[in-house]
Design a protein around this motif. Structure first.
Motif, PDB file in Angstrom:
ATOM      1  N   MET A 165      10.232  21.474  68.554  1.00  0.00           N
ATOM      2  CA  MET A 165       9.857  22.287  69.469  1.00  0.00           C
ATOM      3  C   MET A 165      10.856  23.557  69.616  1.00  0.00           C
ATOM      4  O   MET A 165      11.921  23.284  69.633  1.00  0.00           O
ATOM      5  CB  MET A 165       9.769  21.609  71.115  1.00  0.00           C
ATOM      6  N   PRO A 166      10.215  24.537  69.706  1.00  0.00           N
ATOM      7  CA  PRO A 166      10.988  26.077  69.599  1.00  0.00           C
ATOM      8  C   PRO A 166      11.930  26.087  70.862  1.00  0.00           C
ATOM      9  O   PRO A 166      11.512  25.692  71.959  1.00  0.00           O
ATOM     10  CB  PRO A 166      10.162  27.049  69.484  1.00  0.00           C
ATOM     11  N   GLY A 167      13.159  26.697  70.698  1.00  0.00           N
ATOM     12  CA  GLY A 167      13.941  26.720  71.843  1.00  0.00           C
ATOM     13  C   GLY A 167      14.393  28.019  71.814  1.00  0.00           C
ATOM     14  O   GLY A 167      14.965  28.777  70.838  1.00  0.00           O
ATOM     15  N   LEU A 168      15.050  28.642  73.127  1.00  0.00           N
ATOM     16  CA  LEU A 168      15.612  30.004  73.128  1.00  0.00           C
ATOM     17  C   LEU A 168      16.735  29.802  73.335  1.00  0.00           C
ATOM     18  O   LEU A 168      17.671  28.705  73.798  1.00  0.00           O
ATOM     19  CB  LEU A 168      15.077  30.552  74.839  1.00  0.00           C
ATOM     20  N   GLU A 169      17.521  30.508  72.363  1.00  0.00           N
ATOM     21  CA  GLU A 169      19.113  30.533  72.079  1.00  0.00           C
ATOM     22  C   GLU A 169      19.603  31.961  72.284  1.00  0.00           C
ATOM     23  O   GLU A 169      19.161  32.968  71.704  1.00  0.00           O
ATOM     24  CB  GLU A 169      19.376  30.099  70.580  1.00  0.00           C
ATOM     25  N   SER A 170      20.843  32.005  72.848  1.00  0.00           N
ATOM     26  CA  SER A 170      21.647  33.402  72.828  1.00  0.00           C
ATOM     27  C   SER A 170      21.862  33.591  71.658  1.00  0.00           C
ATOM     28  O   SER A 170      22.245  32.745  70.617  1.00  0.00           O
ATOM     29  CB  SER A 170      22.917  32.878  73.677  1.00  0.00           C
ATOM     30  N   LEU A 171      21.836  35.017  71.206  1.00  0.00           N
ATOM     31  CA  LEU A 171      21.887  35.501  69.838  1.00  0.00           C
ATOM     32  C   LEU A 171      23.322  35.170  69.401  1.00  0.00           C
ATOM     33  O   LEU A 171      24.316  35.499  70.227  1.00  0.00           O
ATOM     34  CB  LEU A 171      21.588  36.998  69.677  1.00  0.00           C
ATOM     35  N   ARG A 172      23.451  34.552  68.053  1.00  0.00           N
ATOM     36  CA  ARG A 172      24.687  34.461  67.467  1.00  0.00           C
ATOM     37  C   ARG A 172      24.761  34.812  66.195  1.00  0.00           C
ATOM     38  O   ARG A 172      24.016  35.430  65.666  1.00  0.00           O
ATOM     39  CB  ARG A 172      25.033  33.011  67.447  1.00  0.00           C
ATOM     40  N   LEU A 173      26.072  34.937  65.660  1.00  0.00           N
ATOM     41  CA  LEU A 173      26.286  35.688  64.338  1.00  0.00           C
ATOM     42  C   LEU A 173      25.368  34.947  63.135  1.00  0.00           C
ATOM     43  O   LEU A 173      25.007  35.501  62.376  1.00  0.00           O
ATOM     44  CB  LEU A 173      27.784  35.561  63.871  1.00  0.00           C
ATOM     45  N   ASP A 174      25.406  33.462  63.524  1.00  0.00           N
ATOM     46  CA  ASP A 174      24.720  32.761  62.318  1.00  0.00           C
ATOM     47  C   ASP A 174      23.087  32.999  62.291  1.00  0.00           C
ATOM     48  O   ASP A 174      22.561  32.304  61.617  1.00  0.00           O
ATOM     49  CB  ASP A 174      25.157  31.352  62.233  1.00  0.00           C
ATOM     50  N   HIS A 175      22.679  33.779  63.394  1.00  0.00           N
ATOM     51  CA  HIS A 175      21.237  33.933  63.394  1.00  0.00           C
ATOM     52  C   HIS A 175      20.720  34.962  62.546  1.00  0.00           C
ATOM     53  O   HIS A 175      19.639  35.490  62.178  1.00  0.00           O
ATOM     54  CB  HIS A 175      20.795  34.231  64.799  1.00  0.00           C
ATOM     55  N   ALA A 176      21.726  35.770  62.077  1.00  0.00           N
ATOM     56  CA  ALA A 176      21.410  37.052  61.198  1.00  0.00           C
ATOM     57  C   ALA A 176      20.489  37.003  60.258  1.00  0.00           C
ATOM     58  O   ALA A 176      19.648  37.629  60.187  1.00  0.00           O
ATOM     59  CB  ALA A 176      22.915  37.649  60.804  1.00  0.00           C
ATOM     60  N   PRO A 177      20.763  35.994  59.177  1.00  0.00           N
ATOM     61  CA  PRO A 177      19.822  35.730  57.994  1.00  0.00           C
ATOM     62  C   PRO A 177      18.324  35.419  58.528  1.00  0.00           C
ATOM     63  O   PRO A 177      17.470  36.233  58.197  1.00  0.00           O
ATOM     64  CB  PRO A 177      20.245  34.517  57.238  1.00  0.00           C
ATOM     65  N   ALA A 178      18.150  34.698  59.538  1.00  0.00           N
ATOM     66  CA  ALA A 178      16.874  34.395  60.087  1.00  0.00           C
ATOM     67  C   ALA A 178      16.200  35.559  60.492  1.00  0.00           C
ATOM     68  O   ALA A 178      14.895  35.802  60.727  1.00  0.00           O
ATOM     69  CB  ALA A 178      16.657  33.069  60.936  1.00  0.00           C
ATOM     70  N   LEU A 179      17.285  36.132  61.438  1.00  0.00           N
ATOM     71  CA  LEU A 179      16.576  37.385  62.260  1.00  0.00           C
ATOM     72  C   LEU A 179      16.071  38.534  61.299  1.00  0.00           C
ATOM     73  O   LEU A 179      14.919  39.392  61.523  1.00  0.00           O
ATOM     74  CB  LEU A 179      17.625  37.715  63.173  1.00  0.00           C
ATOM     75  N   LEU A 180      17.037  38.801  60.333  1.00  0.00           N
ATOM     76  CA  LEU A 180      16.617  39.935  59.382  1.00  0.00           C
ATOM     77  C   LEU A 180      15.489  39.438  58.827  1.00  0.00           C
ATOM     78  O   LEU A 180      14.264  40.199  58.716  1.00  0.00           O
ATOM     79  CB  LEU A 180      17.898  39.958  58.248  1.00  0.00           C
ATOM     80  N   ALA A 181      15.076  38.270  58.420  1.00  0.00           N
ATOM     81  CA  ALA A 181      13.796  37.658  57.751  1.00  0.00           C
ATOM     82  C   ALA A 181      12.665  38.100  58.623  1.00  0.00           C
ATOM     83  O   ALA A 181      11.706  38.501  58.341  1.00  0.00           O
ATOM     84  CB  ALA A 181      13.682  36.214  57.425  1.00  0.00           C
TER      85      ALA A 181
END
Length: 172
Positions: A1-17
């Protein structure tokens, strides 16, 4: 199930995609970020995380079970118990309640964790999906404006009602 997370440094690759895959989809309803956004993504991501540390902005991503980002839900210009909401959802997740659920959750966090009392939002009149999400989540239109030459509306949400004002001190 999708979850809302505070943005972190390790989100960068998935966020760019997420941003690359949905660039044309987003540009149909909001101004394009431009090539520089993608070329300077890593530096910009780090700078936004640094700014987030001040509390003036609160970035959130909706992450699927596989780590893929399905949406962004941002609170910016956080001051005096208020903030402005911005959000975008992946094309493949559109029309499935993802935006509505994400907006509800970020509003809940805004009230209970961050102590905010009101949230402002805006959208163009031709963005029926965004207007529907704002209406379903309790936002009330309060004025008209033109955004990049397109007519639009400003909205406000009072967080006192169903979102409550108690603060838990942690995000869930």
């Amino acid at each position: 199930m999708p979850g809302l997370e505070s943005l972190r440094l390790d989100h960068a690759p998935a966020l760019l995609a997420f941003e690359r895959e949905n660039r044309a989809w987003f540009a149909a309803s909001v101004p394009d970020r431009g090539d520089a956004y993608f070329e300077e993504f890593e530096e910009r991501h780090r700078a936004l995380l640094d700014e987030q540390e001040t509390g003036a902005i609160l970035f959130h991503v909706l992450v699927g079970d596989d780590g893929e980002i399905l949406g962004r839900f941002n609170l910016v210009d956080v001051a005096d118990g208020s903030a402005e909401l911005g959000y975008r959802v992946a094309r493949k997740a559109a029309g499935r309640g993802v935006a509505t659920a994400g907006v509800r959750e970020v509003c809940r966090l805004a009230a209970r964790v961050h102590g905010l009392r009101t949230i402002r939002a805006a959208t163009t009149l031709d963005n029926a999906g965004s207007r529907a999400v704002l209406a379903r989540t309790g936002f009330v239109p309060v004025g008209e404006e033109t955004f990049d030459g397109r007519p639009g509306l400003f909205y406000v949400l009072d967080l006192g009602g169903s979102f409550g004002r108690e603060r838990s001190g942690t995000e869930s």
